[in-house]
Scaffold this motif. Structure first.
Motif, PDB file in Angstrom:
ATOM      1  N   HIS A  62       0.970   3.721  -3.119  1.00 46.20           N
ATOM      2  CA  HIS A  62       0.075   4.875  -2.940  1.00 46.20           C
ATOM      3  C   HIS A  62       0.566   6.051  -3.805  1.00 46.20           C
ATOM      4  CE1 HIS A  62      -2.399   7.979  -1.241  1.00 46.20           C
ATOM      5  NE2 HIS A  62      -3.124   7.020  -0.688  1.00 46.20           N
ATOM      6  N   PRO A  63      -0.310   6.609  -4.639  1.00 50.85           N
ATOM      7  CA  PRO A  63       0.131   7.642  -5.587  1.00 50.85           C
ATOM      8  C   PRO A  63       0.818   8.832  -4.923  1.00 50.85           C
ATOM      9  CG  PRO A  63      -2.232   7.181  -5.841  1.00 50.85           C
ATOM     10  CD  PRO A  63      -1.734   6.257  -4.807  1.00 50.85           C
ATOM     11  N   ASP A  64       0.474   9.139  -3.672  1.00 54.52           N
ATOM     12  CA  ASP A  64       1.121  10.274  -2.983  1.00 54.52           C
ATOM     13  C   ASP A  64       2.636  10.114  -2.949  1.00 54.52           C
ATOM     14  OD1 ASP A  64      -1.259  11.355  -2.535  1.00 54.52           O
ATOM     15  OD2 ASP A  64      -1.337  10.996  -0.361  1.00 54.52           O
ATOM     16  N   ALA A  65       3.083   8.854  -2.992  1.00 52.52           N
ATOM     17  CA  ALA A  65       4.523   8.603  -2.854  1.00 52.52           C
ATOM     18  C   ALA A  65       5.283   8.742  -4.167  1.00 52.52           C
ATOM     19  CB  ALA A  65       4.729   7.206  -2.274  1.00 52.52           C
ATOM     20  N   TRP A  66       4.572   8.798  -5.294  1.00 52.75           N
ATOM     21  CA  TRP A  66       5.326   8.803  -6.553  1.00 52.75           C
ATOM     22  C   TRP A  66       4.693   9.592  -7.699  1.00 52.75           C
ATOM     23  CZ3 TRP A  66       2.429   6.627 -10.431  1.00 52.75           C
ATOM     24  CH2 TRP A  66       1.387   5.800 -10.008  1.00 52.75           C
ATOM     25  N   LEU A 115       4.130  -9.414  -6.648  1.00 51.53           N
ATOM     26  CA  LEU A 115       3.396  -8.148  -6.776  1.00 51.53           C
ATOM     27  C   LEU A 115       1.904  -8.487  -6.688  1.00 51.53           C
ATOM     28  CD1 LEU A 115       5.135  -6.221  -9.719  1.00 51.53           C
ATOM     29  CD2 LEU A 115       5.662  -6.173  -7.294  1.00 51.53           C
ATOM     30  N   PRO A 116       1.102  -7.575  -6.182  1.00 51.77           N
ATOM     31  CA  PRO A 116      -0.336  -7.845  -6.147  1.00 51.77           C
ATOM     32  C   PRO A 116      -0.862  -8.012  -7.569  1.00 51.77           C
ATOM     33  CG  PRO A 116       0.220  -5.827  -4.929  1.00 51.77           C
ATOM     34  CD  PRO A 116       1.446  -6.249  -5.665  1.00 51.77           C
ATOM     35  N   GLU A 137      -5.622  -5.363  -8.224  1.00 50.01           N
ATOM     36  CA  GLU A 137      -5.358  -4.709  -6.937  1.00 50.01           C
ATOM     37  C   GLU A 137      -4.421  -3.516  -7.089  1.00 50.01           C
ATOM     38  OE1 GLU A 137      -4.125  -7.334  -3.753  1.00 50.01           O
ATOM     39  OE2 GLU A 137      -5.683  -8.756  -4.351  1.00 50.01           O
ATOM     40  N   ILE A 138      -3.412  -3.665  -7.977  1.00 50.52           N
ATOM     41  CA  ILE A 138      -2.506  -2.524  -8.197  1.00 50.52           C
ATOM     42  C   ILE A 138      -3.315  -1.356  -8.740  1.00 50.52           C
ATOM     43  CG2 ILE A 138      -0.478  -1.681  -9.452  1.00 50.52           C
ATOM     44  CD1 ILE A 138       0.708  -4.408  -9.371  1.00 50.52           C
ATOM     45  N   ALA A 139      -4.247  -1.664  -9.645  1.00 50.57           N
ATOM     46  CA  ALA A 139      -5.097  -0.606 -10.218  1.00 50.57           C
ATOM     47  C   ALA A 139      -5.880   0.092  -9.103  1.00 50.57           C
ATOM     48  CB  ALA A 139      -6.039  -1.209 -11.257  1.00 50.57           C
ATOM     49  N   GLN A 179       0.847  -1.204   0.000  1.00 49.00           N
ATOM     50  CA  GLN A 179       0.000   0.000   0.000  1.00 49.00           C
ATOM     51  C   GLN A 179       0.874   1.243   0.000  1.00 49.00           C
ATOM     52  OE1 GLN A 179      -3.160   0.480  -0.104  1.00 49.00           O
ATOM     53  NE2 GLN A 179      -4.239  -1.358   0.576  1.00 49.00           N
ATOM     54  N   ASP A 180       1.915   1.231   0.879  1.00 46.81           N
ATOM     55  CA  ASP A 180       2.799   2.405   0.994  1.00 46.81           C
ATOM     56  C   ASP A 180       3.563   2.624  -0.295  1.00 46.81           C
ATOM     57  OD1 ASP A 180       1.968   2.597   3.535  1.00 46.81           O
ATOM     58  OD2 ASP A 180       3.742   1.667   4.437  1.00 46.81           O
ATOM     59  N   ILE A 181       4.070   1.519  -0.861  1.00 47.68           N
ATOM     60  CA  ILE A 181       4.879   1.637  -2.079  1.00 47.68           C
ATOM     61  C   ILE A 181       4.043   2.172  -3.237  1.00 47.68           C
ATOM     62  CG2 ILE A 181       6.100   0.277  -3.839  1.00 47.68           C
ATOM     63  CD1 ILE A 181       7.075  -1.536  -1.531  1.00 47.68           C
TER      64      ILE A 181
END
Ligand code: 16G
Length: 251
Positions: free
Chosen positions: A7-11, A42-43, A47-49, A3-5
Motif C-alpha cells: 500500500h503506497p501509504d506505507a512507502w 510476489l503477486p 496485481e502489484i500495479a 496489501q499492507d506491504i
C-alpha cells in the motif's frame, strides 16, 4: 499481508525520488529484513500495479533490480519468488543511536577528525540509496571517529542537500544537528559484513596491517519514510559489539 506491504501509504513519499526506486527500496527492505520469507511468491505484475497505483512498466522497473541483486528469482509460469538464499542476512537493531551516544554510553568521549566534507555530484550508489533525481547533488561528510582519543571507525555519510545544505556546519554530532532541524532518523537498516582492512584504513585506525574489520552500511529514514542518511563505515573489528535480541517467530 501483501496489501499492507505494497500500500503506497506505507512507502511512497512526495519528494522521495522516482516511484520505481521507492517501490524497489520498499521491496528490498521487506525481503532483506525477512518480513517476506524466502520462497514467497510476489503477486503478478498486474496485481502489484493495482495495489500500488503504479503502471505495470513502473512495477517492472522496480522488480528488475531485485532480480539483478539475486533477491528474487523469476521463472516462466511460476512468477517472481523471493530467493531461497538471500545474499546477506540482516539483523535488526533495537535502538537507533549515534556514534557520540554509543561512545558516551561506554563512558568514552567521542571526537572526530575530518577527512572530507562538502557538496558533490552523487555516485550511482548514492543516487539509488538516497532516491536522488538526476542532476541533484549530495552532501558528504567523511570522518575518522575516535573514542577517548583512540581511532574506532571511518564513516562516510551522504545526505540529501536539503537535509544537510552545509556539511561544514557539522562540528560534533551529525545526529544532534539533524535533530535540531527535526530530521533525526527514526528508523534505520544496517548491513554488517566482515572485511580485511585496506592499507589506508589500517593507517588511519592505527592498527596492524591485515586486521579484521567490520563494514557497516546504514540507511536511515525519518518519519514518513524518506531516506535522510546513507553511511558506509569501517569499524575496527575489536571495537564494536553488535547485540541483537532474537525472538522465536511464532509458537
Ligand atoms: C553512527 C552511525 C552513522 C551515523 C553516526 C552519527 C553506525 C554504523 N553508524 O556511527 O550512520 O552517521 O552514528 O554519529 O552506527 P554522530 O551523531 O556522533 O555524528
Amino acid at each position: 499481508m501483501m496489501q499492507d506491504i505494497l500500500h503506497p501509504d506505507a512507502w511512497l513519499v512526495a519528494h522521495g525520488g522516482p516511484r520505481y526506486q521507492q517501490l524497489y527500496r520498499r521491496l528490498e527492505t521487506t525481503i532483506t529484513s525477512g518480513a517476506l520469507a524466502p520462497g514467497t511468491s510476489l503477486p503478478p505484475e498486474r496485481e502489484i500495479a493495482e495495489m500500488t497505483g503504479l503502471s505495470r512498466v513502473t512495477v517492472r522497473k522496480a522488480i528488475q533490480p531485485l532480480v539483478e541483486a539475486g533477491l528474487v528469482t523469476q521463472r516462466r509460469g511460476s512468477g517472481t519468488v523471493v530467493a531461497l538464499r538471500v545474499p546477506k542476512v540482516e539483523q535488526s537493531l533495537s535502538i537507533l543511536t549515534s556514534f557520540s551516544e554509543d561512545m558516551s554510553r561506554r563512558g568514552l568521549n567521542a571526537s572526530s577528525q575530518l577527512l572530507e566534507r562538502g557538496i558533490f555530484d552523487p555516485s550511482p550508489e548514492e543516487m539509488v540509496a538516497l532516491g536522488l533525481s538526476s542532476g541533484v547533488q549530495v552532501a558528504r561528510i567523511t570522518r575518522l571517529r575516535l573514542a577517548g582519543g583512540k581511532p574506532m571507525a571511518i564513516e562516510r555519510a551522504s545526505l540529501p542537500t536539503d537535509i544537510l545544505p552545509d556539511p561544514a556546519l557539522i562540528s560534533e554530532s551529525l545526529y544532534d544537528a539533524l535533530e535540531r532541524d527535526g530530521n533525526r532518523p527514526t528508523r534505520a537498516l544496517q548491513r554488517i559484513s566482515a572485511i580485511n582492512l585496506q592499507t589506508r584504513d589500517v593507517e588511519l585506525l592505527n592498527i596492524p596491517k591485515g586486521s579484521a574489520g567490520l563494514n557497516i552500511e546504514r540507511t536511515s529514514y525519518i518519519k514518513g519514510g524518506r531516506v535522510v542518511e546513507f553511511t558506509r563505515s569501517v569499524y575496527r573489528g575489536d571495537a564494536y559489539d553488535f547485540v541483537a535480541e532474537l525472538r522465536i517467530d511464532k509458537l
